[in-house]
Scaffold this motif. Structure first.
Motif, short mmCIF file in Angstrom:
data_model
loop_
_atom_site.label_atom_id
_atom_site.label_comp_id
_atom_site.label_asym_id
_atom_site.label_seq_id
_atom_site.Cartn_x
_atom_site.Cartn_y
_atom_site.Cartn_z
N ASP A 92 0.81 -1.22 0.00
CA ASP A 92 0.00 0.00 0.00
C ASP A 92 0.84 1.27 0.00
O ASP A 92 0.49 2.27 -0.65
N ALA A 93 1.95 1.25 0.70
CA ALA A 93 2.78 2.45 0.78
C ALA A 93 3.39 2.81 -0.57
O ALA A 93 3.83 3.95 -0.77
N ARG A 94 3.41 1.87 -1.50
CA ARG A 94 4.02 2.11 -2.81
C ARG A 94 2.99 2.44 -3.89
O ARG A 94 3.38 2.69 -5.04
N ILE A 95 1.71 2.41 -3.56
CA ILE A 95 0.68 2.64 -4.57
C ILE A 95 0.82 4.02 -5.20
O ILE A 95 0.70 4.20 -6.43
N SER A 400 -0.84 -10.91 -12.72
CA SER A 400 -0.97 -9.46 -12.55
C SER A 400 -2.07 -9.15 -11.54
O SER A 400 -3.18 -8.74 -11.90
N PRO A 401 -1.81 -9.34 -10.25
CA PRO A 401 -2.85 -9.12 -9.24
C PRO A 401 -3.16 -7.64 -9.04
O PRO A 401 -2.26 -6.83 -8.79
N ALA A 402 -4.42 -7.27 -9.18
CA ALA A 402 -4.85 -5.90 -8.88
C ALA A 402 -4.82 -5.71 -7.37
O ALA A 402 -5.25 -6.58 -6.61
N ILE A 403 -4.32 -4.55 -6.92
CA ILE A 403 -4.27 -4.29 -5.48
C ILE A 403 -4.98 -3.00 -5.10
O ILE A 403 -5.19 -2.73 -3.91
N ASP A 418 -9.14 4.45 -11.41
CA ASP A 418 -7.71 4.20 -11.28
C ASP A 418 -7.50 2.75 -10.86
O ASP A 418 -8.08 2.28 -9.87
N VAL A 419 -6.67 2.00 -11.60
CA VAL A 419 -6.40 0.59 -11.30
C VAL A 419 -4.89 0.40 -11.18
O VAL A 419 -4.14 0.74 -12.11
N VAL A 420 -4.45 -0.14 -10.05
CA VAL A 420 -3.04 -0.42 -9.84
C VAL A 420 -2.88 -1.92 -9.64
O VAL A 420 -3.62 -2.54 -8.87
N TYR A 421 -1.92 -2.51 -10.34
CA TYR A 421 -1.69 -3.94 -10.23
C TYR A 421 -0.20 -4.23 -10.18
O TYR A 421 0.63 -3.39 -10.56
#
Length: 650
Positions: A92-95, A400-403, A418-421
């Motif tokens: 989470d800290a790197r999102i 490629s897990p979405a987080i 917004d999608v981050v994976y």
């Protein structure tokens, strides 16, 4: 017994180890001492570290050959990623620093099971010019609709990991697909099955492994095994003669077999959703809980995750109530009631992986190369380079897990999501989409969707999931089954509870093993974890998941080998000679569990699925668990619904 998470340094090896290497670690079970520790119905789950990461390859074991060789259930890599990246929020800290790819899509689908692939396909049908990205956390598409593949004696063998039945054969011999999408995908409407060859005994074989689980099913020869007694064949047909159980239990079981007339009421669905399956049998039919568990305890777990003590009475609807409605008003045909006690449900090669693969081919037409026939399609490997080519309209990214999924701005007015994976060693990647469909389960969604409302989060928290361990055993022969005169076995002590063999669909151009006792075949076991009987549903699911988590591959292999030898040694079984490979598919959240109130709500509140079907801004939700029953066509229905809603928002 230590768990992989407790001892990450204790490993039998890495990826690529074959069965013979793994079995070396399992031979300590030759004394039989391990059985008391690994039987799912009796296993005492260990307390795992909070993180539940650090799982090593010896937990998964070998995955077979072909496209799905690194996708046997939830592998150790899947477990580490899911728990670390999603459950524990380690990234989470790197999102905020995720690399912006510059890609913008009309639709991003998170999850490449049948619901997600159907959503992508349906959206593209409505918007042929749309750009779509599908993100999948595992190594291959399909979700629980994936196979294990083996090469035994030069023959290619398929075993299903989970979802498999796709259609029914009607009494006149015609095929009834369970959804029109089956025909739309160009799947065969006429299927030929292998005929038994060289049998010395008359054995009745079903066409799938699910229907014979039903205790009074008449389309298979099932042997019931009792410790110290051996097999009794088709005991439901002889009043349980010779079975080492009490006369009172026999009477209740025969009452269950003969029971057919229920008190009808207009609100029968709501009524069934207000009582447990166990209580329904007690109140309506007057049979004991002991009889219900003897007949159907692990079966309900294999079909719906947990046992009769927590599942809603809706589980009886197919057999006892739907027939009544069919006489008075049009209702959709029910796949489990269409032909009564001899309904013949059909499985395609590798189960419903074939449906998932067809959906993938619709999205990326050349992903399997040239496939002029169904046989060529079944045999064709996935061209991985075709999944995610720059510039193509539909791109599929595995591993490629979405987080992180959240609207850009106020969800009520936002025009983008917004999608981050995670992209392996490359770190985190950010893409933008006009719409997102979350096609996974709610235990994942509640950790990924960052701007959902309290009401949606509460709805997600009402979904509980139970595990299943499916095991595919590649046999060099099945002479021992022929000698016993059965297609399937049912047992009450030891490792597992049920398993058998079925004839395969004939595949044009394939070098298939004849369905003959002296030729290779795959035997499939679906093993639930129901020893938490009596606990509240949420506690049971955790207890069950920890019981499965505690099993290494060596435990599974030893348990299977010992159980087969115990039951079939009198019929000539020799595990060193007759077992070619064993693949374990551990699925920690395989089933949504449906306690009373799941379908119609409890205490005056709506069911949890109602809020999720409404979606959240430009984020929709689609998974078969919203239906409460995890069948491929229900996944397709949910995918289509979510796609239609997304099209309207574009």
């Amino acid at each position: 017994m230590k768990t992989p998470a407790e001892n990450p340094s204790e490993t039998n090896g890495g990826e690529g180890m074959d069965r013979r290497q793994f079995i070396g670690a399992a031979t300590l079970a030759g004394s039989g001492a391990i059985l008391g520790q690994v039987v799912p119905a009796a296993a005492q789950p260990q307390q795992h570290p909070t993180g539940m990461t650090g799982v090593t390859p010896d937990w998964s074991g070998p995955g077979g050959i072909g496209d799905y060789g690194k996708a046997n259930g939830n592998t150790y890599a899947d477990v580490n990623r899911a728990h670390g990246f999603i459950r524990n929020h380690e990234l989470d800290a790197r999102i905020g620093g995720a690399r912006l790819s510059g890609e913008e899509y009309d639709l991003v689908v998170v999850g490449a099971g049948i619901a997600g692939l159907t959503a992508a396909y349906s959206y593209r049908k409505a918007r042929p010019d749309a750009k779509v990205l599908v993100l999948e956390a595992a190594d291959m598409i399909g979700g629980v609709a994936r196979p294990n593949e083996f090469d035994v004696g030069g023959y290619r063998l398929f075993g299903k990991q989970g979802s498999s039945a796709c259609a029914s054969i009607l009494p006149d011999g015609s095929l009834m697909p369970w959804h029109p999408l089956y025909n739309e995908l160009g799947l065969p409407t006429q299927l030929a099955h292998q005929k038994p060859q060289g049998l010395k005994k008359d054995i009745l074989f079903p066409l799938d492994d699910w229907m014979p689980m039903f205790p009074t099913y008449r389309g298979a020869d099932v042997g019931y095994y009792f410790e110290g007694k051996g097999f009794i064949r088709n005991l439901w047909s002889n009043g349980f003669e010779g079975a080492p159980i009490s006369d009172g239990l026999k009477r209740d079981l025969m009452k269950m077999q003969a029971f057919w007339r229920v008190p009808y009421r207009e609100d029968w669905r709501q009524y069934l959703d207000s009582v447990t399956y166990e209580k329904w049998w007690e109140q309506v039919a007057g049979v004991s809980a002991e009889a219900v568990w003897f007949a159907e305890g692990p079966m309900r777990g294999a079909l719906a995750g947990l046992g009769p003590d927590v599942l809603a009475g809706m589980e009886v609807a197919n057999v006892y109530y739907d027939h009544h409605d069919q006489f008075f008003k049009p209702v959709p045909p029910n796949p489990f009631a269409i032909a009564g006690p001899v309904s013949r449900n059909v499985e395609l090669p590798g189960g419903n992986a074939t449906i998932a693969r067809k959906l993938l081919q619709k999205l990326i037409p050349d992903v399997f190369g040239e496939t002029p026939s169904f046989g060529a399609f079944v045999r064709a490997p996935v061209r991985r380079t075709a999944l995610d080519r720059k510039g193509q309209a539909v791109r599929v990214r595995v591993n490629s897990p979405a987080i992180h999924v959240a609207h850009v701005g106020d969800p009520a007015a936002a025009t983008q999501v917004d999608v981050v994976y995670g992209e392996g060693d490359k770190g985190l990647v950010r893409v933008r989409a006009r719409n997102v469909i979350m096609a996974g389960q709610q235990h994942v969604n509640k950790n990924i969707c960052r701007d959902i409302t309290p009401a949606l989060r509460d709805a997600m928290n009402q979904f509980n999931h139970a595990p299943i361990l499916s095991v595919n055993i590649a046999l060099t022969n099945w002479k021992f089954m022929e000698a016993a005169g059965i297609s399937h076995a049912r047992w009450f002590e030891g490792f597992g509870w049920f398993g058998g063999i079925v004839p395969a669909v004939e595949i044009e151009g394939a070098n298939q093993a004849p369905f003959s006792p002296d030729k290779p075949v795959v035997m499939t076991w679906f093993i639930p974890f129901v020893d938490g009987k009596g606990m509240p549903v949420a506690e049971q699911t955790v207890y069950a998941r920890q019981a499965m988590f505690a099993l290494s591959y060596a435990d599974v292999e030893a348990g299977v080998s010992e159980q087969l030898e115990k039951m079939f040694k009198p019929y000539g079984f020799n595990r060193k000679r007759d077992i070619a490979a064993i693949t374990a598919n551990k699925m920690g959240h395989a089933y949504v569990v449906t306690p009373p109130g799941f379908y119609f709500g409890a205490n005056g509140n709506p069911p949890p699925s109602a809020a999720l079907r409404q979606g959240h801004g430009r984020i929709g939700f689609a998974h078969t668990e919203l239906m409460g029953s995890q069948l491929w066509f229900l996944a397709a229905i949910e995918g289509m619904r979510a796609a239609e809603a997304a099209v309207k928002k574009t």
